[in-house]
Design a protein around this motif. Sequence first.
Motif, short mmCIF file in Angstrom:
data_model
loop_
_atom_site.label_atom_id
_atom_site.label_comp_id
_atom_site.label_asym_id
_atom_site.label_seq_id
_atom_site.Cartn_x
_atom_site.Cartn_y
_atom_site.Cartn_z
N ALA A 10 -32.94 15.02 13.67
CA ALA A 10 -31.87 14.04 13.58
C ALA A 10 -30.86 14.27 14.68
N LEU A 11 -30.80 13.35 15.64
CA LEU A 11 -29.86 13.47 16.75
C LEU A 11 -28.51 12.92 16.29
N SER A 12 -27.53 13.78 16.10
CA SER A 12 -26.24 13.34 15.59
C SER A 12 -25.38 12.83 16.75
N ILE A 13 -25.84 11.76 17.37
CA ILE A 13 -25.17 11.31 18.58
C ILE A 13 -24.71 9.86 18.50
N ALA A 14 -25.13 9.13 17.49
CA ALA A 14 -24.90 7.69 17.50
C ALA A 14 -23.42 7.35 17.58
N ALA A 15 -22.57 8.10 16.90
CA ALA A 15 -21.16 7.77 16.88
C ALA A 15 -20.36 8.52 17.94
N TRP A 43 -40.09 8.96 14.82
CA TRP A 43 -40.34 8.85 13.39
C TRP A 43 -39.24 8.01 12.75
N ASP A 44 -39.61 6.88 12.21
CA ASP A 44 -38.65 5.96 11.60
C ASP A 44 -38.47 6.30 10.13
N TYR A 45 -37.73 7.38 9.87
CA TYR A 45 -37.52 7.81 8.49
C TYR A 45 -36.36 7.08 7.83
N GLY A 46 -35.59 6.30 8.59
CA GLY A 46 -34.48 5.59 7.99
C GLY A 46 -33.47 5.16 9.03
N PRO A 47 -32.35 4.57 8.59
CA PRO A 47 -31.34 4.04 9.51
C PRO A 47 -30.79 5.07 10.49
N ALA A 48 -30.62 6.31 10.06
CA ALA A 48 -30.08 7.33 10.97
C ALA A 48 -31.01 7.56 12.15
N GLY A 66 -30.81 0.04 35.94
CA GLY A 66 -32.10 -0.54 36.29
C GLY A 66 -33.25 -0.04 35.46
N VAL A 67 -33.02 1.05 34.69
CA VAL A 67 -34.06 1.60 33.82
C VAL A 67 -33.91 1.01 32.43
N THR A 68 -35.02 0.69 31.80
CA THR A 68 -35.01 0.22 30.42
C THR A 68 -35.82 1.17 29.55
N VAL A 69 -35.35 1.36 28.33
CA VAL A 69 -36.04 2.22 27.37
C VAL A 69 -36.35 1.40 26.13
N GLU A 70 -37.62 1.24 25.84
CA GLU A 70 -38.04 0.54 24.64
C GLU A 70 -38.38 1.58 23.57
N LEU A 71 -37.87 1.38 22.38
CA LEU A 71 -38.12 2.30 21.28
C LEU A 71 -39.22 1.76 20.38
N THR A 72 -40.13 2.64 19.98
CA THR A 72 -41.21 2.28 19.07
C THR A 72 -41.06 3.08 17.79
N PRO A 73 -40.52 2.48 16.73
CA PRO A 73 -40.43 3.20 15.46
C PRO A 73 -41.81 3.32 14.82
N VAL A 74 -42.13 4.50 14.35
CA VAL A 74 -43.43 4.77 13.74
C VAL A 74 -43.20 5.28 12.32
N ALA A 75 -43.86 4.67 11.37
CA ALA A 75 -43.69 5.05 9.97
C ALA A 75 -44.40 6.37 9.67
N GLY A 76 -44.04 6.96 8.55
CA GLY A 76 -44.69 8.18 8.09
C GLY A 76 -43.96 8.75 6.90
#
Length: 439
Positions: A10-15, A43-48, A66-76
């Motif tokens: 869990a990367l505690s960086i969003a805020a 790993w898409d374990y939830g909103p966090a 100029g760089v783009t990052v696409e995120l791929t949430p993966v269930a599990g």
Amino acid sequence: MKRTTRKLAALSIAATISAATLTACSAGGGSDADSNSLNVAFWDYGPAAQANNKALAEGFEAANPGVTVELTPVAGENWGSYYANVATSIAAGNRPDLMLISGEGAQFVTNNDLILPINDYLENDPDAQAIQDGIAPGLIAGFTVDEQVVTLANQWNDMVVYYNTDVFAAAGLEAPSADWTWDDFEATAAALTKDTDGDGEPEQYGFTWASNEIFPGIMPWVANAGGNLTDDAVCTPTVDTPEVSEAVGFLNELIEKKIAPAPMPMSDVFTRFQNGTIAMFGAGRWPIGTFVPAGFTAFDIQLYPTGETYKTVFGGAGYPILKSSANPDLAWEFQKFTVSEDIQNAIVGTPEAPGDSIPSLRAAADTISEVGVPPVNSDLFYASIDDYDTLVPYPAPTNYSEYEAAVLRNLQLIFAGEVGVDEGLATMQGELESIVTCS
């Protein structure tokens, strides 16, 4: 989706991350559009998980115009099923550049030939030596398989003992010291156990541990007995050894002596620790992210008591580069970004929202004590690997999901008194021999 308790990833960086303050790094992309884009599976374990990975991606984009990052949430349902789902996605033709893993994934991604080791980058990138000098060697070794470095860990947790300072004070006990032994620990836990109504069943216990997790459950005790659950190559189970029997036997005796209840889910441990009916438990840094925002600050930490030795067990998280990547050089820049000063400081957190992991960079970890929240002994997190040459990586077999289920199921039978310690471990050994392999 239910999130497992251990928040190694869990990367505690969003805020806390501010894209405007991030220093741009050289991405080294090519001329076509694809050379300036990345796909990161997580790993898409939830909103966090979604918010934190989104913040990391946006920070990298801001630092690299100029760089783009696409995120791929993966269930599990857990780390194991997530890893399997990523592998299935790649086999189906998807091409992520990086994926989030915890320590359990190092063997999986290596043995399934998914990752591009970063040895060449570490040897040839001018920035790499300074990065390695700032990270404890054990954190790099913990993500190294057959001399191939899987990834730089950007955060981690080790195991320490949490103790309720109010409960200690009410019992007239001094805080535990770093040199306490198993005998000292048992005596302390016994003194903290209270049967207030005299019915023979304590209302307050001295200690407990997680029933639903190996890492903060039996592993610290096994390590301090001088053992592990697998061999060093993580190819052979070793749960039928005297060291594992000693550790599990010690915990089982705490239950039999009614110093500890039967182990319980970590969420229940948190609740009972805060209300004072559990005096001590073991975990990494992540409980702070629950306790402090809830206003609970009557706690501190100490190293695990010494058995045959003192060892600390650790697990980490990182973003390895996948062989499916079309842009490995850009992916390396992303991986470096995860250990940049801004990201590492964000993992430390703030007094209102402390992080739930330890930054990999020593300089950032040294500031944990400055955020103004418990534990007072927070320097012990990094000191446990800097001051003691006793780091034990958490065993990470390729078939981790099956491994975890077998261990927890057999431990439950032992701690419920349905089978004896040696009988239960022998059964566990037999089951794991077909699960923990390198063939």
